[in-house]
Write a protein that holds these residues in place. Structure first.
Motif, PDB file in Angstrom:
ATOM      1  N   GLU A 147      45.277  26.099  48.117  1.00  0.00           N
ATOM      2  CA  GLU A 147      45.075  27.148  47.126  1.00  0.00           C
ATOM      3  C   GLU A 147      44.974  28.522  47.797  1.00  0.00           C
ATOM      4  O   GLU A 147      45.510  29.503  47.312  1.00  0.00           O
ATOM      5  CB  GLU A 147      43.786  26.828  46.353  1.00  0.00           C
ATOM      6  CG  GLU A 147      43.851  27.042  44.884  1.00  0.00           C
ATOM      7  CD  GLU A 147      45.135  26.566  44.264  1.00  0.00           C
ATOM      8  OE1 GLU A 147      45.791  27.393  43.628  1.00  0.00           O
ATOM      9  OE2 GLU A 147      45.516  25.381  44.414  1.00  0.00           O
ATOM     10  N   HIS A 153      48.373  29.747  48.707  1.00  0.00           N
ATOM     11  CA  HIS A 153      49.066  30.325  47.552  1.00  0.00           C
ATOM     12  C   HIS A 153      48.669  31.781  47.374  1.00  0.00           C
ATOM     13  O   HIS A 153      49.504  32.644  47.159  1.00  0.00           O
ATOM     14  CB  HIS A 153      48.679  29.586  46.262  1.00  0.00           C
ATOM     15  CG  HIS A 153      49.325  28.251  46.122  1.00  0.00           C
ATOM     16  ND1 HIS A 153      50.599  28.002  46.559  1.00  0.00           N
ATOM     17  CD2 HIS A 153      48.891  27.101  45.592  1.00  0.00           C
ATOM     18  CE1 HIS A 153      50.908  26.746  46.297  1.00  0.00           C
ATOM     19  NE2 HIS A 153      49.878  26.169  45.712  1.00  0.00           N
ATOM     20  N   ILE A 154      47.366  32.019  47.459  1.00  0.00           N
ATOM     21  CA  ILE A 154      46.876  33.369  47.187  1.00  0.00           C
ATOM     22  C   ILE A 154      47.330  34.342  48.270  1.00  0.00           C
ATOM     23  O   ILE A 154      47.859  35.407  47.991  1.00  0.00           O
ATOM     24  CB  ILE A 154      45.339  33.363  47.067  1.00  0.00           C
ATOM     25  CG1 ILE A 154      44.936  32.563  45.840  1.00  0.00           C
ATOM     26  CG2 ILE A 154      44.802  34.785  46.993  1.00  0.00           C
ATOM     27  CD1 ILE A 154      43.471  32.273  45.740  1.00  0.00           C
ATOM     28  N   THR A 181      49.527  38.414  43.705  1.00  0.00           N
ATOM     29  CA  THR A 181      48.164  37.913  43.555  1.00  0.00           C
ATOM     30  C   THR A 181      47.203  38.734  44.397  1.00  0.00           C
ATOM     31  O   THR A 181      46.129  39.118  43.936  1.00  0.00           O
ATOM     32  CB  THR A 181      48.091  36.436  43.978  1.00  0.00           C
ATOM     33  OG1 THR A 181      49.137  35.732  43.342  1.00  0.00           O
ATOM     34  CG2 THR A 181      46.765  35.828  43.608  1.00  0.00           C
ATOM     35  N   MET A 182      47.618  39.018  45.626  1.00  0.00           N
ATOM     36  CA  MET A 182      46.746  39.794  46.509  1.00  0.00           C
ATOM     37  C   MET A 182      46.480  41.171  45.914  1.00  0.00           C
ATOM     38  O   MET A 182      45.375  41.690  45.989  1.00  0.00           O
ATOM     39  CB  MET A 182      47.406  39.944  47.889  1.00  0.00           C
ATOM     40  CG  MET A 182      47.414  38.685  48.704  1.00  0.00           C
ATOM     41  SD  MET A 182      45.752  38.102  49.074  1.00  0.00           S
ATOM     42  CE  MET A 182      45.351  39.161  50.461  1.00  0.00           C
ATOM     43  N   LEU A 222      44.091  40.890  43.148  1.00  0.00           N
ATOM     44  CA  LEU A 222      42.755  40.533  43.620  1.00  0.00           C
ATOM     45  C   LEU A 222      42.049  41.679  44.321  1.00  0.00           C
ATOM     46  O   LEU A 222      40.862  41.876  44.157  1.00  0.00           O
ATOM     47  CB  LEU A 222      42.838  39.340  44.567  1.00  0.00           C
ATOM     48  CG  LEU A 222      42.962  37.973  43.911  1.00  0.00           C
ATOM     49  CD1 LEU A 222      43.070  36.900  44.957  1.00  0.00           C
ATOM     50  CD2 LEU A 222      41.765  37.704  43.021  1.00  0.00           C
ATOM     51  N   MET A 227      43.351  34.938  36.617  1.00  0.00           N
ATOM     52  CA  MET A 227      43.982  34.372  37.804  1.00  0.00           C
ATOM     53  C   MET A 227      43.876  32.843  37.839  1.00  0.00           C
ATOM     54  O   MET A 227      44.824  32.176  38.215  1.00  0.00           O
ATOM     55  CB  MET A 227      43.376  34.972  39.073  1.00  0.00           C
ATOM     56  CG  MET A 227      43.550  36.456  39.187  1.00  0.00           C
ATOM     57  SD  MET A 227      45.238  36.997  38.971  1.00  0.00           S
ATOM     58  CE  MET A 227      45.888  36.665  40.586  1.00  0.00           C
ATOM     59  N   THR A 228      42.736  32.286  37.450  1.00  0.00           N
ATOM     60  CA  THR A 228      42.661  30.812  37.455  1.00  0.00           C
ATOM     61  C   THR A 228      43.594  30.226  36.422  1.00  0.00           C
ATOM     62  O   THR A 228      44.288  29.254  36.704  1.00  0.00           O
ATOM     63  CB  THR A 228      41.270  30.262  37.071  1.00  0.00           C
ATOM     64  OG1 THR A 228      40.509  31.290  36.518  1.00  0.00           O
ATOM     65  CG2 THR A 228      40.587  29.619  38.216  1.00  0.00           C
ATOM     66  N   SER A 230      47.046  30.330  37.696  1.00  0.00           N
ATOM     67  CA  SER A 230      47.359  29.454  38.824  1.00  0.00           C
ATOM     68  C   SER A 230      47.427  27.998  38.385  1.00  0.00           C
ATOM     69  O   SER A 230      48.222  27.224  38.917  1.00  0.00           O
ATOM     70  CB  SER A 230      46.359  29.661  39.964  1.00  0.00           C
ATOM     71  OG  SER A 230      45.297  28.767  39.864  1.00  0.00           O
ATOM     72  N   TYR A 250      38.887  31.456  43.768  1.00  0.00           N
ATOM     73  CA  TYR A 250      38.689  32.616  42.904  1.00  0.00           C
ATOM     74  C   TYR A 250      37.217  32.975  42.766  1.00  0.00           C
ATOM     75  O   TYR A 250      36.881  34.134  42.558  1.00  0.00           O
ATOM     76  CB  TYR A 250      39.350  32.366  41.542  1.00  0.00           C
ATOM     77  CG  TYR A 250      40.841  32.303  41.673  1.00  0.00           C
ATOM     78  CD1 TYR A 250      41.580  33.469  41.844  1.00  0.00           C
ATOM     79  CD2 TYR A 250      41.506  31.096  41.709  1.00  0.00           C
ATOM     80  CE1 TYR A 250      42.946  33.427  42.015  1.00  0.00           C
ATOM     81  CE2 TYR A 250      42.885  31.037  41.876  1.00  0.00           C
ATOM     82  CZ  TYR A 250      43.600  32.209  42.030  1.00  0.00           C
ATOM     83  OH  TYR A 250      44.943  32.159  42.214  1.00  0.00           O
TER      84      TYR A 250
END
Lengths: 313, 368
Positions: free
Chosen positions: B11, B14-15, B21-22, B25, B190-191, B194, B225
């Motif tokens: 996971e 992936h991030i 995503t980065m 975040l 985000m969750t 994903s 997350y």
């Protein structure tokens, strides 16, 4: 007599009005390479998902290695290897990371089961640091197979593993399956490519959720009762239509760059050749051939339609 | 356990490998905080004014100086003709003009009454209102001081004090609000995305067929997350405190604990969304329309709940961010402990349990 590896008894599954799988029964012996052959939308994936415990059948029963697919799904999931239709890999992970991940979630390591996957993995190992999303179709397929094998499953379900893969890779892939079979793994594979059927021990021809026939590829071919020929002319577009208007014609289908034509009875070539010339065809090539699985499949379909029509009358 | 750690590791891959995503975040929280901090503000600072002083005596000069040195206003121009007033408003830089009548000091001292006219550019009504009130307050303050020495007849004057936010600083509003918004975004959106991505890519099929338990799949998805949302919470508190001067009067530990509770609540909401959404787009859509907009509009972050129509007020009761904003404002501005916010804490906790219960019920061990 050992018990079969997969036993399916009158299983049905519908999505709303559509019957995806209609009262299917089949048996797969241990160590068999079993082919489920049918065009897109025939119900292959639905059957696979039921056998891998991802879907619950509306009616009927099925067992894999003695585990009921509904009640015993937890044990079942431990012993099966599943490769879904779209090579479900993580595209942002490298080849090696994908394999390591699937090994980890099955509680094993690449090292422990390297023997089983070596022949396959060795071909993609040079690219082990490449992201899975950047692999070719053939390489993705090999990686997905490696991932499905990494935990030494007893039964392997491969849903359309050769779709979207080039001809050379397809051939290699079937050779790999043969090797795996020798190691005692039961393999059930689905494919829309009829020519791959000949490589299986048993095949089930499936169409619109119904099984048309289950047998060995040889027997299925031997059941084909019409004389069959391959015909090519300079006007391929109109050819099937003209052939169907030939007296005593049984069927005419386009197969790649030629037309497979069958007649109800044995007939003499000149009669057919003259008929085609009178229809304006030139450069006519007629060659008698043995039926392959696809010819049989089409014949079964015609039979079905006829029966259906007769039942209605 | 080993399986689970392997899953969590994947996971994180992936991030870290997905630029978008980065960015969501780590980029968005900081940028959003700075935008809210510097742009969306209802503070009065350096408002440009002009003064038309027809008297130019010691009283008018003193009042003028008092206004200009307050920090709220900046003198753009001294006018010498009444006709210049309209002209200067038209130019648009000057938002307020103060007019002193002729003979101001004499009238003020002899007759006890003198007139100041305050003209404000009300094309932005809220700002106009604010600056007029500020000007008024400064003038009243002066009057009071003069009166104090003269022992004028007793006069009752309401003294308004904006408690906990004396300067009416916007920062006290937007730091808690931004925090609620960002934690909601990072956690829930985000969750849910994903998890939906696994469904979309078909990898969920393989995960379900593996010996991993659904509980492990979901927790494995959520843990990264939790970590990132918590880092964000700390970042916002730090920036809010050191860059924008947001006080933290209560216990930092308690503040972090409440943030953690809110993150968990938002994550369970994210899981719930993902059990309903089949694709990333649907997950995104639900997150934005079910979470982001209500968070912005109905939580009291931007618009005061008291001014909303009754129906919307009721609706605001089911907005989780509302309670979080109340809690952190209490902790940061008033320095209260659990004794004063136990009700809100309990509500958040209840919401979390509810979302988890529904998710567990809806999460499928199979594909349909």
């Amino acid at each position: 007599m050992s018990s079969p590896s997969i036993r399916v008894e009158s299983v049905s599954k519908s999505y709303g009005e559509t019957k995806a799988v209609n009262n299917i029964s089949l048996t797969v012996e241990k160590g068999e390479l079993y082919g489920l052959i049918g065009p897109d939308g025939a119900g292959k994936t639905t059957l696979f998902r039921m056998l891998t415990s991802l879907l619950v059948p509306d009616s009927g029963k099925a067992e894999v290695e003695g585990f009921d697919i509904v009640n015993d799904y937890k044990n079942l999931r431990r012993i099966l290897g599943y490769m879904p239709g779209r090579f479900s890999l993580y595209h942002d992970l490298t080849v090696e990371e994908n394999l390591a991940f699937f090994a980890t979630i099955f509680g094993t390591t690449i090292k422990d089961n390297y023997d089983l996957i070596r022949d396959i993995y060795i071909q993609i190992e040079p690219f082990k640091n490449r992201k899975a999303g950047k692999l070719s179709g053939g390489m993705k397929q090999k990686l997905a197979l490696s991932c499905a094998l990494i935990h030494k499953p007893e039964v392997l379900f491969l849903d359309e593993p050769t779709t979207g893969v080039d001809a050379v890779s397809r051939k290699e892939f079937w050779e790999m399956l043969k090797t795996l079979q020798k190691k005692g793994i039961t393999i059930m594979v689905s494919t829309p490519y009829m020519d791959e059927a000949a490589l299986c021990d048993h095949v089930a021809l499936i169409q619109k959720g119904n099984i048309l026939s289950i047998d060995t590829p040889e027997k299925i071919r031997s059941q084909y009762k019409f004389p069959l020929m391959r015909i090519r002319t300079d006007n391929m577009y109109i050819l099937p239509v003209d052939l169907r208007s030939f007296p005593g014609s049984e069927s005419a289908y386009r197969f790649g760059d030629s037309v497979h034509f069958s007649t109800k009875e044995e007939l003499q070539h000149p009669g057919l050749r003259n008929f085609l010339e009178s229809k304006g065809h030139h450069q006519i090539e007629i060659e008698k051939i043995e039926p392959d699985i696809e010819d049989c499949f089409m014949a079964f379909l015609r039979n079905e339609k006829r029966e259906w029509r007769n039942n209605r009358l | 356990m080993h399986r689970f750690l392997g899953f969590v590791k994947k996971e994180f891959f992936h991030i870290f490998r997905d630029g978008r995503t980065m960015l969501v975040l780590f980029g968005i929280p900081v940028v959003q905080l700075l935008i809210f901090g510097y742009v969306v503000t209802n503070e009065i600072k350096d408002i440009k004014i002009a003064i038309f002083d027809q008297s130019k005596d010691e009283v008018t000069i003193e009042i003028s100086n008092k206004i200009i040195s307050s920090g709220y206003f900046k003198l753009e121009k001294n006018l010498d003709n009444i006709s210049n007033i309209e002209e200067i408003f038209r130019e648009g830089y000057v938002k307020e003009v103060i007019v002193f009548e002729p003979d101001f000091a004499r009238k003020f001292e002899r007759e006890g009454i003198a007139a100041i006219q305050i003209l404000a550019d009300a094309s932005d009504a809220n700002t106009a209102n604010l600056i007029v009130n500020y000007t008024n307050a400064i003038i009243m303050d002066y009057v009071k001081k003069v009166n104090g020495s003269n022992q004028m007849p007793m006069k009752i004057e309401p003294e308004v004090r904006m408690i906990y936010n004396e300067g009416m600083k916007g920062v006290y509003m937007f730091v808690p609000g931004t925090m609620a918004l960002i934690l909601m975004l990072v956690s829930a959106m985000m969750t849910s995305i994903s998890i939906a991505r696994e469904k979309e890519m078909g990898t969920m099929e393989v995960l379900l067929v593996s010996p991993l338990k659904p509980f492990q799949i979901v927790t494995g998805k959520v843990i990264p997350y939790v970590v990132f949302a918590f880092i964000n919470a700390v970042t916002i508190i730090v920036i809010g405190h050191f860059v924008f001067g947001m006080p933290i009067k209560g216990s930092v530990l308690f503040l972090l604990a409440e943030s953690f509770l809110f993150i968990s609540m938002a994550l369970s909401l994210g899981i719930l969304i993902s059990t309903m959404a089949k694709s990333q787009q649907v997950a995104m859509f639900i997150s934005v329309f079910v979470l982001m907009l209500p968070t912005l509009l109905l939580s009291g972050f931007i618009f005061p709940i008291e001014n909303m129509p009754v129906i919307l007020q009721w609706l605001s009761y089911i907005m989780p961010p509302k309670y979080f904003i109340i809690i952190i404002k209490n902790i940061m501005l008033k320095g209260t402990g659990i004794a004063f916010v136990w009700k809100e804490t309990l509500i958040l906790f209840g919401m979390m349990l509810f979302f988890i219960a529904v998710s567990v019920k809806k999460f499928k061990i199979r594909l349909e």
